[in-house]
Design a protein around this motif. Structure first.
Motif, PDB file in Angstrom:
ATOM      1  N   ALA A 155       0.419  -1.108   0.067  1.00 35.22           N
ATOM      2  CA  ALA A 155       0.167  -0.002   0.070  1.00 35.22           C
ATOM      3  C   ALA A 155       1.096   1.182   0.418  1.00 35.22           C
ATOM      4  O   ALA A 155       0.316   2.380  -0.912  1.00 35.22           O
ATOM      5  N   VAL A 156       2.182   1.398   0.749  1.00 38.17           N
ATOM      6  CA  VAL A 156       2.857   2.726   1.092  1.00 38.17           C
ATOM      7  C   VAL A 156       3.655   2.824   0.100  1.00 38.17           C
ATOM      8  O   VAL A 156       3.610   3.212  -1.196  1.00 38.17           O
ATOM      9  N   LEU A 157       3.951   1.768  -0.712  1.00 35.75           N
ATOM     10  CA  LEU A 157       4.571   1.651  -2.354  1.00 35.75           C
ATOM     11  C   LEU A 157       4.075   1.956  -3.235  1.00 35.75           C
ATOM     12  O   LEU A 157       4.664   2.747  -4.721  1.00 35.75           O
ATOM     13  N   LEU A 162       4.390   5.725  -5.855  1.00 37.35           N
ATOM     14  CA  LEU A 162       4.069   5.633  -7.150  1.00 37.35           C
ATOM     15  C   LEU A 162       3.050   5.668  -7.813  1.00 37.35           C
ATOM     16  O   LEU A 162       3.006   6.270  -8.778  1.00 37.35           O
ATOM     17  N   ALA A 163       1.534   5.663  -7.405  1.00 39.13           N
ATOM     18  CA  ALA A 163       0.948   6.740  -8.043  1.00 39.13           C
ATOM     19  C   ALA A 163       0.666   8.548  -7.225  1.00 39.13           C
ATOM     20  O   ALA A 163       0.594   8.770  -8.112  1.00 39.13           O
ATOM     21  N   ASP A 164       1.344   8.709  -6.562  1.00 38.75           N
ATOM     22  CA  ASP A 164       2.109   9.782  -5.825  1.00 38.75           C
ATOM     23  C   ASP A 164       2.592  10.217  -7.137  1.00 38.75           C
ATOM     24  O   ASP A 164       2.558  11.504  -7.576  1.00 38.75           O
ATOM     25  N   TRP A 165       3.635   9.730  -7.592  1.00 36.57           N
ATOM     26  CA  TRP A 165       4.981   9.960  -8.451  1.00 36.57           C
ATOM     27  C   TRP A 165       4.722  10.043  -9.726  1.00 36.57           C
ATOM     28  O   TRP A 165       4.829  11.638 -10.136  1.00 36.57           O
ATOM     29  N   LEU A 166       3.628   9.025 -10.368  1.00 35.41           N
ATOM     30  CA  LEU A 166       3.031   9.183 -10.730  1.00 35.41           C
ATOM     31  C   LEU A 166       2.181  10.719 -11.772  1.00 35.41           C
ATOM     32  O   LEU A 166       1.272  10.441 -12.385  1.00 35.41           O
ATOM     33  N   LEU A 188      -6.917   7.264  -1.112  1.00 35.58           N
ATOM     34  CA  LEU A 188      -7.435   6.126  -1.323  1.00 35.58           C
ATOM     35  C   LEU A 188      -8.386   5.839  -3.086  1.00 35.58           C
ATOM     36  O   LEU A 188      -9.668   6.226  -2.878  1.00 35.58           O
ATOM     37  N   ASN A 189      -7.850   5.960  -3.759  1.00 40.53           N
ATOM     38  CA  ASN A 189      -8.324   6.116  -5.398  1.00 40.53           C
ATOM     39  C   ASN A 189      -8.294   4.805  -6.117  1.00 40.53           C
ATOM     40  O   ASN A 189      -6.862   4.081  -5.178  1.00 40.53           O
ATOM     41  N   PHE A 190      -8.475   4.793  -6.868  1.00 40.48           N
ATOM     42  CA  PHE A 190      -8.163   3.546  -8.155  1.00 40.48           C
ATOM     43  C   PHE A 190      -7.228   2.910  -8.455  1.00 40.48           C
ATOM     44  O   PHE A 190      -6.762   2.564  -7.966  1.00 40.48           O
ATOM     45  N   TRP A 191      -6.726   4.067  -8.349  1.00 42.90           N
ATOM     46  CA  TRP A 191      -4.895   4.412  -8.938  1.00 42.90           C
ATOM     47  C   TRP A 191      -4.061   3.507  -8.112  1.00 42.90           C
ATOM     48  O   TRP A 191      -3.149   2.948  -8.148  1.00 42.90           O
ATOM     49  N   PHE A 244      -4.807   2.144  -5.605  1.00 38.49           N
ATOM     50  CA  PHE A 244      -5.475   1.091  -4.772  1.00 38.49           C
ATOM     51  C   PHE A 244      -5.301  -0.068  -6.338  1.00 38.49           C
ATOM     52  O   PHE A 244      -4.496  -1.111  -5.489  1.00 38.49           O
ATOM     53  N   LEU A 245      -4.707   0.630  -7.243  1.00 35.78           N
ATOM     54  CA  LEU A 245      -4.226  -0.866  -7.619  1.00 35.78           C
ATOM     55  C   LEU A 245      -3.242  -0.825  -8.190  1.00 35.78           C
ATOM     56  O   LEU A 245      -2.354  -1.444  -8.242  1.00 35.78           O
ATOM     57  N   PHE A 246      -2.123   0.127  -7.652  1.00 37.51           N
ATOM     58  CA  PHE A 246      -0.546   0.115  -7.547  1.00 37.51           C
ATOM     59  C   PHE A 246      -0.324  -0.690  -6.136  1.00 37.51           C
ATOM     60  O   PHE A 246       0.573  -1.162  -6.567  1.00 37.51           O
ATOM     61  N   ALA A 247      -1.119  -0.293  -5.210  1.00 36.79           N
ATOM     62  CA  ALA A 247      -0.815  -1.244  -4.099  1.00 36.79           C
ATOM     63  C   ALA A 247      -0.950  -2.140  -4.116  1.00 36.79           C
ATOM     64  O   ALA A 247      -0.245  -3.344  -3.710  1.00 36.79           O
ATOM     65  N   VAL A 248      -2.234  -3.414  -4.789  1.00 36.58           N
ATOM     66  CA  VAL A 248      -2.218  -4.380  -5.452  1.00 36.58           C
ATOM     67  C   VAL A 248      -1.227  -4.905  -6.016  1.00 36.58           C
ATOM     68  O   VAL A 248      -0.287  -5.868  -5.338  1.00 36.58           O
ATOM     69  N   LEU A 249      -0.272  -4.269  -6.945  1.00 39.48           N
ATOM     70  CA  LEU A 249       0.248  -5.193  -7.541  1.00 39.48           C
ATOM     71  C   LEU A 249       1.478  -4.912  -7.098  1.00 39.48           C
ATOM     72  O   LEU A 249       2.805  -5.945  -6.854  1.00 39.48           O
ATOM     73  N   ALA A 250       2.030  -3.971  -5.993  1.00 37.90           N
ATOM     74  CA  ALA A 250       2.897  -4.129  -5.464  1.00 37.90           C
ATOM     75  C   ALA A 250       2.286  -5.023  -4.674  1.00 37.90           C
ATOM     76  O   ALA A 250       4.244  -5.836  -4.398  1.00 37.90           O
ATOM     77  N   ALA A 251       2.139  -5.374  -4.024  1.00 39.16           N
ATOM     78  CA  ALA A 251       1.777  -6.619  -2.594  1.00 39.16           C
ATOM     79  C   ALA A 251       1.749  -7.585  -3.812  1.00 39.16           C
ATOM     80  O   ALA A 251       2.117  -8.016  -2.625  1.00 39.16           O
ATOM     81  N   VAL A 252       1.401  -7.719  -4.362  1.00 37.15           N
ATOM     82  CA  VAL A 252       1.874  -8.671  -5.384  1.00 37.15           C
ATOM     83  C   VAL A 252       3.599  -9.517  -5.399  1.00 37.15           C
ATOM     84  O   VAL A 252       3.750 -10.545  -5.446  1.00 37.15           O
ATOM     85  N   LEU A 253       3.934  -8.288  -5.942  1.00 41.96           N
ATOM     86  CA  LEU A 253       5.511  -8.152  -5.658  1.00 41.96           C
ATOM     87  C   LEU A 253       6.024  -8.327  -5.290  1.00 41.96           C
ATOM     88  O   LEU A 253       7.039  -9.564  -4.679  1.00 41.96           O
TER      89      LEU A 253
END
Length: 89
Positions: free
Chosen positions: A40-42, A46-50, A58-61, A63-72
């Motif tokens: 979630a932090v990463l 990333l969403a803030d950087w982009l 907590l918005n869509f992007w 949340f999506l980046f958080a889930v992808l980072a957690a999967v990694l």
């Protein structure tokens, strides 16, 4: 109160990451929460950087980046655990 919210979001994101990761993960609930919070932090950073979200909202992007980072992170954690188990045998 924000700590409890971060833990709750981390649990949800960590659980989603484990569901999306193929195979069986042998991780504790604590490891799931910690990897979910880290994701979630990463993802928020990333969403803030982009410039599509913020780490504080907590918005869509985000949340999506958080889930992808957690999967990694779950994948890396499983890889490290598997390598450690092979080295012990």
């Amino acid at each position: 109160m924000q700590i409890l919210g971060l833990i709750a979001v981390g649990l949800v994101i960590g659980a989603l990451a484990r569901l999306l990761q193929p195979g069986r993960q042998r991780m504790s609930v604590l490891a799931t929460v910690l990897l979910g919070v880290a994701g979630a932090v990463l993802g928020g950073l990333l969403a803030d950087w982009l410039d599509v979200g913020s780490i504080t909202e907590l918005n869509f992007w985000g949340f999506l980046f958080a889930v992808l980072a957690a999967v990694l992170l779950v994948g890396v954690a499983e890889g490290v655990a598997a390598a450690r188990n092979r080295a012990v045998r």
